[in-house]
Enzyme design. Sequence first.
Site, PDB file in Angstrom:
ATOM      1  CB  CYS A 114      -5.402  -4.054 -27.420  1.00  0.00           C
ATOM      2  SG  CYS A 114      -3.865  -4.227 -28.330  1.00  0.00           S
ATOM      3  CG  HIS A 259      -6.966  -7.886 -27.189  1.00  0.00           C
ATOM      4  ND1 HIS A 259      -7.037  -7.698 -28.546  1.00  0.00           N
ATOM      5  CD2 HIS A 259      -5.674  -7.619 -26.827  1.00  0.00           C
ATOM      6  CE1 HIS A 259      -5.842  -7.325 -28.992  1.00  0.00           C
ATOM      7  NE2 HIS A 259      -5.002  -7.270 -27.970  1.00  0.00           N
ATOM      8  CG  ASN A 289      -2.740  -8.547 -31.121  1.00  0.00           C
ATOM      9  OD1 ASN A 289      -3.655  -7.792 -31.439  1.00  0.00           O
ATOM     10  ND2 ASN A 289      -2.046  -8.404 -30.010  1.00  0.00           N
TER      11      ASN A 289
HETATM   12  O1  UT7 Z   1      -2.229  -6.699 -28.013  1.00  0.00           O
HETATM   13  C1  UT7 Z   1      -1.475  -5.702 -27.436  1.00  0.00           C
HETATM   14  C2  UT7 Z   1      -0.881  -6.141 -26.198  1.00  0.00           C
HETATM   15  N1  UT7 Z   1       0.287  -6.955 -26.460  1.00  0.00           N
HETATM   16  C3  UT7 Z   1       0.506  -8.010 -25.759  1.00  0.00           C
HETATM   17  O2  UT7 Z   1      -0.272  -8.365 -24.923  1.00  0.00           O
HETATM   18  C4  UT7 Z   1       1.824  -8.727 -25.974  1.00  0.00           C
HETATM   19  C5  UT7 Z   1       2.337  -9.238 -24.670  1.00  0.00           C
HETATM   20  N2  UT7 Z   1       3.678  -9.812 -24.751  1.00  0.00           N
HETATM   21  C6  UT7 Z   1       3.932 -10.947 -25.443  1.00  0.00           C
HETATM   22  O3  UT7 Z   1       3.053 -11.512 -26.052  1.00  0.00           O
HETATM   23  C7  UT7 Z   1       5.320 -11.519 -25.346  1.00  0.00           C
HETATM   24  O4  UT7 Z   1       6.079 -10.753 -24.435  1.00  0.00           O
HETATM   25  C8  UT7 Z   1       6.062 -11.589 -26.703  1.00  0.00           C
HETATM   26  C9  UT7 Z   1       5.448 -12.688 -27.547  1.00  0.00           C
HETATM   27  C10 UT7 Z   1       6.001 -10.266 -27.411  1.00  0.00           C
HETATM   28  C11 UT7 Z   1       7.529 -11.958 -26.474  1.00  0.00           C
HETATM   29  O5  UT7 Z   1       7.614 -13.186 -25.799  1.00  0.00           O
HETATM   30  P1  UT7 Z   1       8.537 -13.335 -24.520  1.00  0.00           P
HETATM   31  O6  UT7 Z   1       8.386 -14.712 -24.061  1.00  0.00           O
HETATM   32  O7  UT7 Z   1       8.217 -12.238 -23.575  1.00  0.00           O
HETATM   33  O8  UT7 Z   1       9.963 -13.175 -25.151  1.00  0.00           O
HETATM   34  P2  UT7 Z   1      11.113 -12.117 -24.794  1.00  0.00           P
HETATM   35  O9  UT7 Z   1      10.760 -10.783 -25.360  1.00  0.00           O
HETATM   36  O10 UT7 Z   1      11.453 -12.211 -23.355  1.00  0.00           O
HETATM   37  O11 UT7 Z   1      12.316 -12.695 -25.636  1.00  0.00           O
HETATM   38  C12 UT7 Z   1      12.899 -13.971 -25.334  1.00  0.00           C
HETATM   39  C13 UT7 Z   1      13.945 -14.260 -26.372  1.00  0.00           C
HETATM   40  C14 UT7 Z   1      14.936 -13.112 -26.578  1.00  0.00           C
HETATM   41  O12 UT7 Z   1      16.194 -13.660 -26.871  1.00  0.00           O
HETATM   42  P3  UT7 Z   1      17.310 -13.772 -25.725  1.00  0.00           P
HETATM   43  O13 UT7 Z   1      17.562 -12.364 -25.250  1.00  0.00           O
HETATM   44  O14 UT7 Z   1      16.724 -14.640 -24.655  1.00  0.00           O
HETATM   45  O15 UT7 Z   1      18.461 -14.391 -26.439  1.00  0.00           O
HETATM   46  C15 UT7 Z   1      14.389 -12.426 -27.816  1.00  0.00           C
HETATM   47  O16 UT7 Z   1      15.385 -11.710 -28.509  1.00  0.00           O
HETATM   48  O17 UT7 Z   1      13.330 -14.476 -27.644  1.00  0.00           O
HETATM   49  C16 UT7 Z   1      13.899 -13.598 -28.622  1.00  0.00           C
HETATM   50  N3  UT7 Z   1      12.875 -13.258 -29.584  1.00  0.00           N
HETATM   51  C17 UT7 Z   1      12.605 -13.993 -30.676  1.00  0.00           C
HETATM   52  N4  UT7 Z   1      13.166 -15.108 -31.156  1.00  0.00           N
HETATM   53  C18 UT7 Z   1      12.655 -15.610 -32.296  1.00  0.00           C
HETATM   54  C19 UT7 Z   1      11.995 -12.218 -29.548  1.00  0.00           C
HETATM   55  N5  UT7 Z   1      11.179 -12.262 -30.600  1.00  0.00           N
HETATM   56  C20 UT7 Z   1      11.542 -13.354 -31.318  1.00  0.00           C
HETATM   57  C21 UT7 Z   1      11.056 -13.926 -32.510  1.00  0.00           C
HETATM   58  N6  UT7 Z   1      11.645 -15.053 -32.963  1.00  0.00           N
HETATM   59  N7  UT7 Z   1      10.014 -13.402 -33.191  1.00  0.00           N
END
Ligand code: UT7
Length: 332
Positions: A114, A259, A289
């Site tokens: 990135c 980014h 992204n």
């Molecule tokens: O460009 C490279 C650098 N990358 C980044 O900067 C990415 C940075 N991180 C993020 O953007 C976020 O952490 C994500 C978008 C990847 C994830 O969002 P989050 O708010 O951190 O969600 P989480 O991983 O804590 O997951 C929350 C819940 C989980 O379910 P439970 O355990 O609470 O029941 C996940 O399993 O959301 C669930 N989940 C989803 N649900 C529906 C994770 N991905 C999905 C999905 N659809 N696609």
Amino acid sequence: MKRSKILGVGHSLPDRIVTNEELSEVMDTNNEWIVERTGIEQRRWFTPGVDTVTSLSKKASLQALERAGIEASELDFIVFATITPDYYVPGNGVLLQRELGIPGIGALDIRNACSGFIYALSVADQFIKTGMYQRILVVGAEIQSSGLDKSDEGRSSAVIFADGAGAVVLGTSSDENSGILSTHLHADGTYAEELYCKDPGSSREDRFSQELFDSGSFFLKMNGNVVFKHAVVRFIEVINEALKANNLSKENIDLLVPHQANLRISQYIQQKLEFPDEKVFNNIMTLGNTTGATIPIALSEAWEQGRIKPGDLICLAAFGSGFTWASALLKW
Ligand code: UT7
């Protein structure tokens, strides 16, 4: 010392639009979750047999060259940022060079994910400042969609990453006060495994074994929460570092082009800097992204929309795998 300046910027996107609804048909996700957590409504994914990293980057480069008013034959060097090259070896710079019909000039690949485009811009900037080269093509291009885990397990990454290409032509500035003012590059390998693709790693007995394929280690793995928490801190830090190095303050910035990792990250930065909407450029809502390509694509779109004007102070900032993070401050 000479200053380098962006003479032209271009981008190219695959035609195929993939909506959140479409993704919810192949994995356990939904439009509400994706929009709420990432801001993404749709993204572009490549069409096999039609798009390649080379073809997308060629289109972006030709547009940048046209806007710069120079011919490909006038280029001295290519710096190509990608983590998804068409071939495992050689890198994508040489493939683009061949397509542009300019054999002989050097071509360098950068693998800083990135932050790759800002690293590439910084390398090109040093070559121009020292007088080694006069005109350099700097590219960021990715096809991420073919390497994503589209099962439920990979959904948090699969809904984010996308495909596209952007390019700038960097040349010598005729005006001492305009061009790239400074670049700032950082890395902390402590966090290498928080966002990585383990295989095909070379330190394997058989790096292409079925066992490795079956284990899923060829997919990009991301610990989203950890990445998010570090990103919001480093983005602010590296933007402030760039301002301090030039004795400028945040009020001097006309446009911040971050980014496009996650709209929530951009909004957090905007809020911390107390910037109005018109001072931050985001296009992740429609493009997702695209890793090393987000910044040159965003620059090109911002330029097309008239949001970058001569004399504007533009700040570029990125954070991603490595962890790596970087910024660049430039007077357009
Ligand atoms: O460009 C490279 C650098 N990358 C980044 O900067 C990415 C940075 N991180 C993020 O953007 C976020 O952490 C994500 C978008 C990847 C994830 O969002 P989050 O708010 O951190 O969600 P989480 O991983 O804590 O997951 C929350 C819940 C989980 O379910 P439970 O355990 O609470 O029941 C996940 O399993 O959301 C669930 N989940 C989803 N649900 C529906 C994770 N991905 C999905 C999905 N659809 N696609």
